[in-house]
Design a protein around this motif. Structure first.
Motif, mmCIF file in Angstrom:
data_model
loop_
_atom_site.group_PDB
_atom_site.id
_atom_site.type_symbol
_atom_site.label_atom_id
_atom_site.label_comp_id
_atom_site.label_asym_id
_atom_site.label_seq_id
_atom_site.Cartn_x
_atom_site.Cartn_y
_atom_site.Cartn_z
ATOM 1 N N GLY A 1 0.785 -1.229 0.000
ATOM 2 C CA GLY A 1 0.000 0.000 0.000
ATOM 3 C C GLY A 1 0.809 1.267 0.000
ATOM 4 O O GLY A 1 0.245 2.364 0.114
ATOM 5 N N ASN B 1 -7.499 8.362 -6.487
ATOM 6 C CA ASN B 1 -7.273 7.639 -5.235
ATOM 7 C C ASN B 1 -5.783 7.351 -5.106
ATOM 8 O O ASN B 1 -5.171 6.802 -6.034
ATOM 9 C CB ASN B 1 -8.051 6.321 -5.206
ATOM 10 C CG ASN B 1 -9.535 6.552 -5.017
ATOM 11 O OD1 ASN B 1 -9.941 7.153 -4.045
ATOM 12 N ND2 ASN B 1 -10.344 6.091 -5.961
ATOM 13 N N SER C 1 -2.677 5.702 -2.547
ATOM 14 C CA SER C 1 -2.441 4.753 -1.457
ATOM 15 C C SER C 1 -1.116 5.060 -0.761
ATOM 16 O O SER C 1 -0.074 5.219 -1.419
ATOM 17 C CB SER C 1 -2.415 3.321 -2.001
ATOM 18 O OG SER C 1 -2.150 2.392 -0.971
ATOM 19 N N ARG D 1 1.264 4.072 3.022
ATOM 20 C CA ARG D 1 1.444 3.183 4.181
ATOM 21 C C ARG D 1 2.099 3.989 5.299
ATOM 22 O O ARG D 1 3.169 4.578 5.100
ATOM 23 C CB ARG D 1 2.299 1.964 3.839
ATOM 24 C CG ARG D 1 2.333 0.934 4.972
ATOM 25 C CD ARG D 1 3.031 -0.346 4.554
ATOM 26 N NE ARG D 1 2.964 -1.358 5.590
ATOM 27 C CZ ARG D 1 1.951 -2.187 5.781
ATOM 28 N NH1 ARG D 1 0.905 -2.120 4.964
ATOM 29 N NH2 ARG D 1 1.957 -3.079 6.758
ATOM 30 N N GLN E 1 -2.234 0.609 5.844
ATOM 31 C CA GLN E 1 -2.403 1.205 4.530
ATOM 32 C C GLN E 1 -3.611 2.125 4.582
ATOM 33 O O GLN E 1 -4.679 1.758 5.069
ATOM 34 C CB GLN E 1 -2.591 0.118 3.471
ATOM 35 C CG GLN E 1 -2.718 0.647 2.046
ATOM 36 C CD GLN E 1 -4.153 0.930 1.645
ATOM 37 O OE1 GLN E 1 -5.067 0.277 2.139
ATOM 38 N NE2 GLN E 1 -4.363 1.916 0.794
ATOM 39 N N THR F 1 -5.929 5.285 2.366
ATOM 40 C CA THR F 1 -6.255 5.827 1.049
ATOM 41 C C THR F 1 -6.600 7.305 1.176
ATOM 42 O O THR F 1 -7.385 7.699 2.050
ATOM 43 C CB THR F 1 -7.449 5.072 0.438
ATOM 44 O OG1 THR F 1 -7.096 3.696 0.266
ATOM 45 C CG2 THR F 1 -7.828 5.659 -0.912
#
Length: 743
Positions: A501, A528, A530, A532, A546, A548
């Protein structure tokens, strides 16, 4: 065993080791068997008896305390002996040093026969004055609390719960409610006019009465308001006192000594054994295998009752000048109420071979770290017991304080973890433990196990907001991180880390606990993202997650205008061949219009351009824009033409404004679009537009003279008065203005 030469027999001698413990006689058995190199004539077992009284134990006088009158009853609690003295009431004696008993306090009553102590109260069986209740919380100053006067002869008392049970002479048994010590009340009674109650003991639902004339009376007291005779044993003499242990009642009989009655069936008590005393038995106490008999002139007699069918005397203390009337045995001492001899203290440690109950229970360690695995050792149990060499077993039991028993287990003498112990949920756990010695005697105690706080890993990570508008500038705040952690008060640091992620980590940055943009994010490219994130507490424990980040689409309506500056003037070239256009405007010449084209250069359906106002800062300049119905909306690619009109009211007006026209809109590229406006007015008679009225203005006037609108010669710029025709009227105006100049 050694055989002499040629001998066929030999003698076996058994030499037991002497001790001071009074035990029953013991049987020894001997069996001979053949072995290597020899044979025996018989293998029959032979037996013999070891008499254990070769060195008999002896009760020993320690000390005495002379009371003012006759001591009839004694009770021992802690460091005090409480004497019922017939002539001086309650006497309190400090026996912390048994060799030197010391008077502590006194409360005088009418005729004390017996005393029972429970808590801060002494309950006095006070003969014809009934039951007296004395507060002994201050032993030096006992005070009266309450009494129950029954006008009979109370000679013995036992207190159980909220009731005092009175051995009341001819009235036999009276049950007094003492829940309010200041006002004791008769609850119930059992009266047998043929008897005379001298002693009472209560066990369970039965009161056992030593009846001077009728022996042992067993009364069912399960309903205190209606006691009922259950059974009776008529002794051969005069019963003075009774002690009940297990299935036996031990009766002190004035004439017959000690009688042991089997009461396993209360409706049919049966004589089990008897010891005929040499004195007058008035009281008895049973401790272990011994009955301690107050035998009047026979002194203190100690009877071995290990075999109830054959009780035997094992020891005796007798003072010819004293009369043993009552006895209490505590630990190694017998405390004797010796009538006129006061209090006698006798050492009976030689007989103290009975197994006694444990007195305390401890845990070597009562702290364990939270989240410890199953079977983690917490601590070791140890027991305090008057007996040396005892062994103990430990168990978790129900009762007060057993709330958390299920979370623990006992292995031998070790307390271990049996469930999840979480400091944040509960940091003190209560258990109830029982220690039991090898003889079955036990002690129970509530113990507390404390759970220590251990730094635990964070369990979750969240972002207060995970949405940001597209094209936001660098370091735009997106949201704040917060951490879920079992521990309170922890602090955390946050970082972007590689792992599942982490694809878009580089597009973001973390400042403290804030997530910020590290580059503009374009919705049309990607909506979107991603990342971590790792949260780490102050102890170095961490949790990764993770997350978003969503990018919201921002409408990208853009404004475009076909010109940035407008100069108002007159287009002479349209009307006069060979003439140049002028930057001057005459008040009465109408051809002063200019136009701007406003275009929405957005490309998406949602890119709507809303024009909210057109602000004109130049004097006498107007537009045809109408906002009375709200904003003017332009779809992507749509153009709106706006007309600007400059209508000067006189000569010599002049403006040159960079923001002469301001277009207000929601355009993302320019919400307040400025257009420069320049304008200057001259005289109506200035037909040549040179800023003055002179002879040069006659030529264009003459060239169009006598023409009108629609005619081939008509020149609107020469129509000074604007009446639609060029004639003498225009000439007169010119003549009137002749010589005017802007300079």
């Amino acid at each position: 065993m050694t055989f002499a030469a040629n001998a066929t027999t030999a003698t076996v001698t058994i030499d037991p080791t002497a001790d001071n413990i009074a035990d029953p006689d013991e049987t020894v058995t001997l069996t001979l068997a053949s072995g290597t190199g020899y044979t025996v004539g018989t293998t029959t077992t032979v037996t013999g008896t070891i008499n254990d009284d070769i060195n008999p134990p002896t009760p020993t006088f320690i000390s005495k305390y002379d009371t003012p009158g006759w001591a009839f009853g004694v009770e021992v609690v802690g460091n005090y002996a409480y004497l019922a003295d017939y002539d001086s009431g309650l006497q309190i004696i400090d026996i912390s040093n048994p060799s030197n008993p010391i008077f502590k306090g006194n409360y005088d009553t009418d005729g004390a026969w017996d005393v029972e102590v429970v808590g801060n109260y002494a309950y006095i069986a006070d003969g014809s004055s009934g039951l007296q209740i004395i507060n002994i919380s201050n032993p030096t100053n006992p005070t009266f609390i309450g009494n129950y006067d029954n006008f009979s002869a109370v000679v013995d008392v036992q207190v159980v719960g909220n009731y005092a049970y009175l051995a009341n002479g001819n009235s036999l048994l009276q049950i007094i409610d003492i829940s309010n010590p200041t006002n004791p009340i008769l609850k119930g009674s059992y009266d047998d006019s043929s008897g005379f109650a001298d002693g009472v003991q209560v066990v369970g639902n039965y009161a056992y009465i030593a009846d001077y004339f009728s022996g042992l009376q067993i009364i069912d007291i399960s309903n205190p308001t209606n006691p009922i005779l259950k059974g009776n044993y008529y002794s051969s003499g005069n019963a003075r006192d009774v002690e009940v242990v297990g299935n036996y009642a031990y009766l002190a009989d004035y004439d017959s000594g000690l009688q042991i009655i089997d009461i396993s069936n209360p409706t049919n008590p049966i004589l089990k054994g008897n010891y005929y005393s040499s004195g007058e038995a008035t009281d008895v106490q049973v401790v272990g295998n011994y009955a301690y008999l107050a035998a009047g002139g026979g002194g203190l007699q100690i009877i071995d009752i290990s075999n109830p069918t054959n009780p035997t005397i094992k020891g005796n203390y007798q003072n010819n000048y004293d009369y043993a009337f009552d006895v209490k045995v505590v630990s190694n001492y017998a405390y004797v109420a010796a009538r006129e001899g006061g209090l006698q203290i006798i050492d009976v440690s030689d007989f103290n071979d009975v197994n006694e109950s444990p007195t305390n229970l401890n845990l070597s360690n009562n702290t364990v770290a939270e989240n410890s695995p199953l079977n983690t050792l917490i601590g070791n149990f140890n027991t305090t017991d008057p007996d040396t060499g005892n062994t103990f077993t430990y168990s978790l039991v129900t009762g007060i304080g057993d709330t958390d028993n299920s979370l623990f287990t006992i292995d031998g003498n070790q307390l271990k973890v049996n469930g999840l112990l979480d400091y944040e949920t509960q940091n003190n756990y209560s258990i109830r433990v029982k220690t039991t010695d090898q003889g079955g005697l036990s002690y129970e105690k509530q113990l507390t196990v404390s759970v220590s706080d251990v730094n635990e890993n964070p369990t979750n990570l969240n972002l207060s907001n995970n949405t940001v508008a597209e094209n936001s500038p660098l370091n735009t705040l997106i949201g704040n991180f917060n951490t879920t952690d079992p521990d309170t008060g922890n602090t955390f640091t946050y970082s972007l880390v590689t792992g599942i992620g982490s694809t878009d980590n580089s597009l973001f940055t973390i400042d403290g606990n804030q997530l910020k943009t590290n580059t503009p994010l374009n919705y049309e490219t990607k909506n979107n993202y991603s990342i971590r994130v790792k949260t780490t507490d102050q102890g170095g424990l961490s949790y990764e997650k993770q997350l978003t980040v969503n990018v919201t689409n921002i409408p990208e309506q853009r404004i475009s205008i076909d010109k940035n500056a407008i100069t108002f003037g007159t287009p002479l070239s349209q009307y006069r061949q060979g003439w140049s256009n002028s930057n001057l405007v005459r008040p009465k010449f109408a051809d002063t219009f200019r136009y701007i084209d406003i275009t929405n250069t957005g490309v998406n359906d949602e890119d709507i351009l809303a024009i909210s106002n057109i602000e004109v800062k130049a004097s006498n300049v107007t537009t045809n824009a109408d906002f009375s119905q709200g904003d003017i909306l332009l779809n992507p690619g749509q153009t709106w033409r706006v007309q600007l009109t400059y209508a000067p009211t006189a000569a010599r007006e002049s403006f040159n404004l960079n923001d002469g026209l301001v277009i207000h809109s929601n355009a993302i590229n320019n919400t307040a679009y400025n257009i420069a406006l320049t304008g200057k007015s001259t005289f109506n008679s200035d037909i040549t537009y040179n800023g003055k009225v002179d002879r040069g203005d006659l030529a264009p006037l003459q060239a169009a003279f006598n023409s009108s609108i629609g005619g081939s010669k008509y020149d609107p710029t020469a129509d000074i008065n604007g009446d639609g025709g060029i004639n003498l009227g225009d000439f007169l105006v010119l003549t009137s203005d002749y010589g005017l100049s802007l300079f």
